[in-house]
Motif scaffolding. Structure first.
Motif, PDB file in Angstrom:
ATOM      1  N   VAL A  74       0.850  -1.200   0.000  1.00 23.46           N
ATOM      2  CA  VAL A  74       0.000   0.000   0.000  1.00 23.46           C
ATOM      3  C   VAL A  74       0.883   1.247   0.000  1.00 23.46           C
ATOM      4  CG1 VAL A  74      -2.157  -0.860   0.995  1.00 23.46           C
ATOM      5  CG2 VAL A  74      -0.232  -0.360   2.512  1.00 23.46           C
ATOM      6  N   GLY A  75       0.420   2.236  -0.756  1.00 20.87           N
ATOM      7  CA  GLY A  75       1.235   3.437  -0.897  1.00 20.87           C
ATOM      8  C   GLY A  75       0.390   4.670  -1.106  1.00 20.87           C
TER       9      GLY A  75
ATOM     10  N   ALA B  66       5.431  12.718   3.295  1.00 19.34           N
ATOM     11  CA  ALA B  66       5.906  11.339   3.065  1.00 19.34           C
ATOM     12  C   ALA B  66       6.160  10.648   4.399  1.00 19.34           C
ATOM     13  CB  ALA B  66       7.182  11.374   2.231  1.00 19.34           C
ATOM     14  N   TYR B  67       6.810  11.372   5.319  1.00 18.66           N
ATOM     15  CA  TYR B  67       7.157  10.810   6.644  1.00 18.66           C
ATOM     16  C   TYR B  67       5.888  10.356   7.377  1.00 18.66           C
ATOM     17  CZ  TYR B  67       8.819  10.899  11.523  1.00 18.66           C
ATOM     18  OH  TYR B  67       9.098  10.595  12.834  1.00 18.66           O
ATOM     19  N   GLU B  68       4.888  11.213   7.398  1.00 17.43           N
ATOM     20  CA  GLU B  68       3.642  10.864   8.099  1.00 17.43           C
ATOM     21  C   GLU B  68       2.947   9.664   7.437  1.00 17.43           C
ATOM     22  OE1 GLU B  68       2.936  15.529   9.309  1.00 17.43           O
ATOM     23  OE2 GLU B  68       1.231  14.399   8.506  1.00 17.43           O
ATOM     24  N   SER B  69       3.059   9.588   6.111  1.00 17.49           N
ATOM     25  CA  SER B  69       2.436   8.448   5.403  1.00 17.49           C
ATOM     26  C   SER B  69       3.135   7.145   5.791  1.00 17.49           C
ATOM     27  CB  SER B  69       2.560   8.648   3.891  1.00 17.49           C
ATOM     28  OG  SER B  69       2.073   9.921   3.512  1.00 17.49           O
ATOM     29  N   TRP B  70       4.459   7.182   5.856  1.00 22.18           N
ATOM     30  CA  TRP B  70       5.203   5.975   6.234  1.00 22.18           C
ATOM     31  C   TRP B  70       4.904   5.589   7.683  1.00 22.18           C
ATOM     32  CZ3 TRP B  70       9.577   8.917   3.547  1.00 22.18           C
ATOM     33  CH2 TRP B  70       9.721   8.473   2.231  1.00 22.18           C
ATOM     34  N   LEU B  71       4.887   6.621   8.561  1.00 25.12           N
ATOM     35  CA  LEU B  71       4.639   6.351   9.993  1.00 25.12           C
ATOM     36  C   LEU B  71       3.254   5.729  10.173  1.00 25.12           C
ATOM     37  CD1 LEU B  71       5.897   9.171  12.377  1.00 25.12           C
ATOM     38  CD2 LEU B  71       6.955   6.983  11.780  1.00 25.12           C
ATOM     39  N   GLY B  72       2.310   6.201   9.380  1.00 28.59           N
ATOM     40  CA  GLY B  72       0.934   5.686   9.497  1.00 28.59           C
ATOM     41  C   GLY B  72       0.813   4.252   9.017  1.00 28.59           C
ATOM     42  N   GLY B  73       1.858   3.757   8.330  1.00 30.92           N
ATOM     43  CA  GLY B  73       1.824   2.330   7.969  1.00 30.92           C
ATOM     44  C   GLY B  73       1.920   2.031   6.487  1.00 30.92           C
ATOM     45  N   LEU B  74       2.121   3.063   5.651  1.00 34.41           N
ATOM     46  CA  LEU B  74       2.218   2.777   4.209  1.00 34.41           C
ATOM     47  C   LEU B  74       3.628   2.318   3.860  1.00 34.41           C
ATOM     48  CD1 LEU B  74       0.052   5.654   2.687  1.00 34.41           C
ATOM     49  CD2 LEU B  74      -0.634   3.381   3.467  1.00 34.41           C
ATOM     50  N   ASP B  75       3.712   1.463   2.815  1.00 36.66           N
ATOM     51  CA  ASP B  75       5.021   0.940   2.403  1.00 36.66           C
ATOM     52  C   ASP B  75       5.739   1.917   1.474  1.00 36.66           C
ATOM     53  OD1 ASP B  75       4.476  -1.798   3.450  1.00 36.66           O
ATOM     54  OD2 ASP B  75       2.927  -1.798   1.897  1.00 36.66           O
ATOM     55  N   VAL B  76       4.935   2.550   0.595  1.00 30.95           N
ATOM     56  CA  VAL B  76       5.491   3.286  -0.533  1.00 30.95           C
ATOM     57  C   VAL B  76       4.927   4.703  -0.594  1.00 30.95           C
ATOM     58  CG1 VAL B  76       5.577   3.326  -3.056  1.00 30.95           C
ATOM     59  CG2 VAL B  76       5.614   1.142  -1.867  1.00 30.95           C
ATOM     60  N   VAL B  77       5.795   5.667  -0.868  1.00 25.10           N
ATOM     61  CA  VAL B  77       5.357   7.041  -1.142  1.00 25.10           C
ATOM     62  C   VAL B  77       5.964   7.450  -2.478  1.00 25.10           C
ATOM     63  CG1 VAL B  77       5.455   9.467  -0.438  1.00 25.10           C
ATOM     64  CG2 VAL B  77       5.234   7.666   1.307  1.00 25.10           C
ATOM     65  N   LYS B  78       5.120   7.956  -3.375  1.00 18.15           N
ATOM     66  CA  LYS B  78       5.660   8.372  -4.671  1.00 18.15           C
ATOM     67  C   LYS B  78       5.390   9.857  -4.930  1.00 18.15           C
ATOM     68  CE  LYS B  78       3.227   7.392  -8.548  1.00 18.15           C
ATOM     69  NZ  LYS B  78       2.422   8.596  -8.757  1.00 18.15           N
ATOM     70  N   ASP B  79       6.197  10.409  -5.829  1.00 12.10           N
ATOM     71  CA  ASP B  79       5.928  11.746  -6.362  1.00 12.10           C
ATOM     72  C   ASP B  79       4.750  11.629  -7.315  1.00 12.10           C
ATOM     73  OD1 ASP B  79       9.425  12.806  -6.904  1.00 12.10           O
ATOM     74  OD2 ASP B  79       8.192  12.664  -5.077  1.00 12.10           O
ATOM     75  N   ASP B  80       4.057  12.723  -7.553  1.00 12.89           N
ATOM     76  CA  ASP B  80       2.984  12.683  -8.544  1.00 12.89           C
ATOM     77  C   ASP B  80       3.579  12.801  -9.948  1.00 12.89           C
ATOM     78  OD1 ASP B  80      -0.356  13.634  -7.704  1.00 12.89           O
ATOM     79  OD2 ASP B  80       0.378  12.267  -9.221  1.00 12.89           O
ATOM     80  N   GLU B  81       2.735  12.478 -10.960  1.00 14.79           N
ATOM     81  CA  GLU B  81       3.283  12.353 -12.323  1.00 14.79           C
ATOM     82  C   GLU B  81       3.782  13.679 -12.870  1.00 14.79           C
ATOM     83  OE1 GLU B  81       0.107  11.823 -11.525  1.00 14.79           O
ATOM     84  OE2 GLU B  81      -1.016  13.316 -12.651  1.00 14.79           O
TER      85      GLU B  81
ATOM     86  N   TYR C  54      10.629   5.242  -1.156  1.00 15.07           N
ATOM     87  CA  TYR C  54      10.292   6.525  -1.787  1.00 15.07           C
ATOM     88  C   TYR C  54      10.533   6.372  -3.291  1.00 15.07           C
ATOM     89  CZ  TYR C  54      10.720  11.451  -3.259  1.00 15.07           C
ATOM     90  OH  TYR C  54      10.587  12.659  -3.887  1.00 15.07           O
ATOM     91  N   MET C  55       9.545   6.783  -4.101  1.00 10.25           N
ATOM     92  CA  MET C  55       9.668   6.673  -5.558  1.00 10.25           C
ATOM     93  C   MET C  55       9.724   8.070  -6.159  1.00 10.25           C
ATOM     94  SD  MET C  55       7.349   3.523  -6.790  1.00 10.25           S
ATOM     95  CE  MET C  55       5.715   4.157  -6.429  1.00 10.25           C
ATOM     96  N   PRO C  56      10.934   8.636  -6.315  1.00 12.33           N
ATOM     97  CA  PRO C  56      11.056   9.955  -6.933  1.00 12.33           C
ATOM     98  C   PRO C  56      10.782   9.883  -8.425  1.00 12.33           C
ATOM     99  CG  PRO C  56      13.119   9.272  -5.868  1.00 12.33           C
ATOM    100  CD  PRO C  56      12.235   8.086  -5.928  1.00 12.33           C
ATOM    101  N   ASN C  57      10.109  10.914  -8.933  1.00 16.43           N
ATOM    102  CA  ASN C  57       9.799  10.965 -10.363  1.00 16.43           C
ATOM    103  C   ASN C  57      10.984  11.585 -11.105  1.00 16.43           C
ATOM    104  OD1 ASN C  57       8.694  11.175 -12.878  1.00 16.43           O
ATOM    105  ND2 ASN C  57       7.029  12.569 -12.304  1.00 16.43           N
ATOM    106  N   VAL C  58      11.677  10.783 -11.911  1.00 15.11           N
ATOM    107  CA  VAL C  58      12.866  11.284 -12.622  1.00 15.11           C
ATOM    108  C   VAL C  58      12.521  11.753 -14.037  1.00 15.11           C
ATOM    109  CG1 VAL C  58      14.471   9.890 -11.261  1.00 15.11           C
ATOM    110  CG2 VAL C  58      13.544   8.965 -13.419  1.00 15.11           C
TER     111      VAL C  58
END
Ligand code: CAP
Ligand code: MG
Length: 421
Positions: free
Chosen positions: A144-145, A163-178, A212-216
């Motif tokens: 879940v991300g 991103a930090y709060e999302s991870w702390l809340g229990g998510l595995d993945v945080v991504k940048d938007d497109e 963390y999935m940075p958008n390159v």
């Protein structure tokens, strides 16, 4: 015009087969097929003095199946028509001029079956599903991300905090938007540094692997530089908008072999995948991306805000995960042996919120990433609670406990269900 129709032809193992839906324009479907087969290979609108039998014998494709009811046409192309390993050229041939010809009112490329001689020239995914699960240390359950929202607008520090709060809340993945790359208000390198720093903090505090999935996404050489920067900073994932970057950009990124998980966002696909009578199917885009070598790709979310019904999304999920694909007339899918091309993890995203989890897992199985943008940061109590609610809904679904029951003793989930029921 060269005779391309040969209903007796049996595709050779080394042929590339394409399935089209052909809507002729005031001509017979056979005539339209002549134009399509010619224009996508060695022909043009008239006979030419420079053509000869030798060329025709070697390179002429065969239209071997025309279904007048479904308008479905199958064309077998000799592999020598293509530069194996060069996806732009393959698409310039069988997904190029033909879409603009007056001979067709509508034309849709529904699937491509690649022969092994072409398959062997592409890398395929480096990690695949097994590699991703090993990296994340998540054996069975779906991942879940979230996507940091607003899409763009936060500065580097605010982005990292969400991103930090999302991870702390229990998510595995945080991504940048497109559409988040390097903005005047959010510099790429600063964002990566600050977000990876808080990723480490979240990992220490939760004991879980966090991604963390940075958008390159960028001009290709810049994109490569950014991917190398992420790697140097300790990142393990990169995200690329594959349609706007194009096959060439994607091949360059994959063939740089940086040892990073590649997440494929498909922004702009809707410009040509959504019309059932014209364009290219998302199935074709997804399997081409698997061949080039993405590790995970957006396939649609069935229950969310974007188009893409269950049948289509499930068929795409199978195409990118299975080793051998059987032909399926209903789903317009050709047979495909994937040999040693690894499976790709399906990403379901777009308009999702916690209540959608049980149904989505039932439809797609556990080998998926579910991503919640608004469905996380739109929680009445904000990101941290939104992330908790998502993880709670996932835990309930994994234990087959009805969400309403689980929500009785999980307040974050209860509030989420109330807001989005
Ligand atoms: C989802 C999303 C994704 C879409 C892409 C967005 O946000 O970040 O880009 O899921 O669609 O920008 O809309 P929400 P698809 O969760 O807030 O909708 O996955 O179909 O390619
Ligand atoms: Mg998005």
């Amino acid at each position: 015009m060269l005779e391309y129709i040969n209903r007796k032809y049996k595709p050779k193992p080394n042929d590339l087969v394409a399935e089209y839906r052909v809507e002729p324009n005031r001509i017979s479907i056979e005539k339209a097929c002549e134009h399509i087969a010619g224009e996508s290979s060695i022909g043009t609108w008239t006979t030419i003095a420079t053509m000869n039998e030798k060329i025709a014998a070697k390179l002429k494709p065969n239209v071997y199946s025309i279904d007048k009811k479904t308008k479905e046409v199958k064309i077998a192309y000799p592999a020598q028509l293509f530069e194996a390993g060069n996806m732009p050229q393959i698409y310039s041939a069988i997904a190029g001029n033909i879409f603009g010809m007056k001979a067709v009112k509508g034309l849709r490329l529904q699937d491509i079956s690649f022969p092994k001689s072409i398959l062997d020239k592409f890398s395929g995914p480096k990690f695949g599903i097994k590699g991703i699960r090993k990296l994340l240390r998540v054996k069975k359950r779906p991942l879940v991300g979230t996507i940091v929202k607003p899409k763009v607008g936060l500065n580097e520090k605010q982005h990292a905090q969400v991103a930090y709060e999302s991870w702390l809340g229990g998510l595995d993945v945080v991504k940048d938007d497109e559409n988040l790359t390097s903005m005047s208000f959010n510099n790429f390198e600063k964002r990566i540094k600050q977000t990876l720093k808080l990723r480490d903090k979240a990992e220490n505090e939760t004991g879980e692997k966090k991604i963390y999935m940075p958008n390159v996404t960028a001009e290709t050489s810049e994109m490569l530089e950014r991917a190398k920067f992420v790697k140097k900073q300790g990142g393990e994932y990169i995200m690329i908008d594959i349609i706007t970057c194009g096959w060439s950009g994607l091949q360059t990124l994959r063939d740089a072999n940086l040892g990073m998980v590649i997440h494929a966002h498909r922004a702009m696909h809707g410009a040509f995948t959504e019309n059932p009578k014209h364009g290219i199917s998302m199935l074709t885009i997804a399997k081409t991306s698997r061949l080039i070598g993405v590790d995970q790709i957006h396939v649609g979310a069935i229950l969310g805000k974007m188009k893409g019904g269950e049948e289509e999304v499930v068929a795409i999920g199978e195409e990118i995960e299975e080793k051998i694909i059987q032909p399926d007339k209903e789903d317009h899918v050709l047979a495909q042996k994937w040999h040693n091309i690894k499976p790709v993890l399906a990403v379901c995203s777009g308009g999702l919120e916690p209540s959608k989890i049980p149904e989505l897992v039932k439809a797609m199985g556990n080998d998926i990433v579910m991503q919640f943008g608004g469905g996380c940061h739109g929680h009445p109590d904000g990101t941290f609670s939104g992330a908790k609610a998502i993880r709670q809904a996932l835990d309930a679904a994994m234990q087959k406990i009805p969400l309403s029951e689980y929500a009785e003793y999980h307040s974050e989930l209860k509030k989420a269900l109330k807001k989005w029921k």
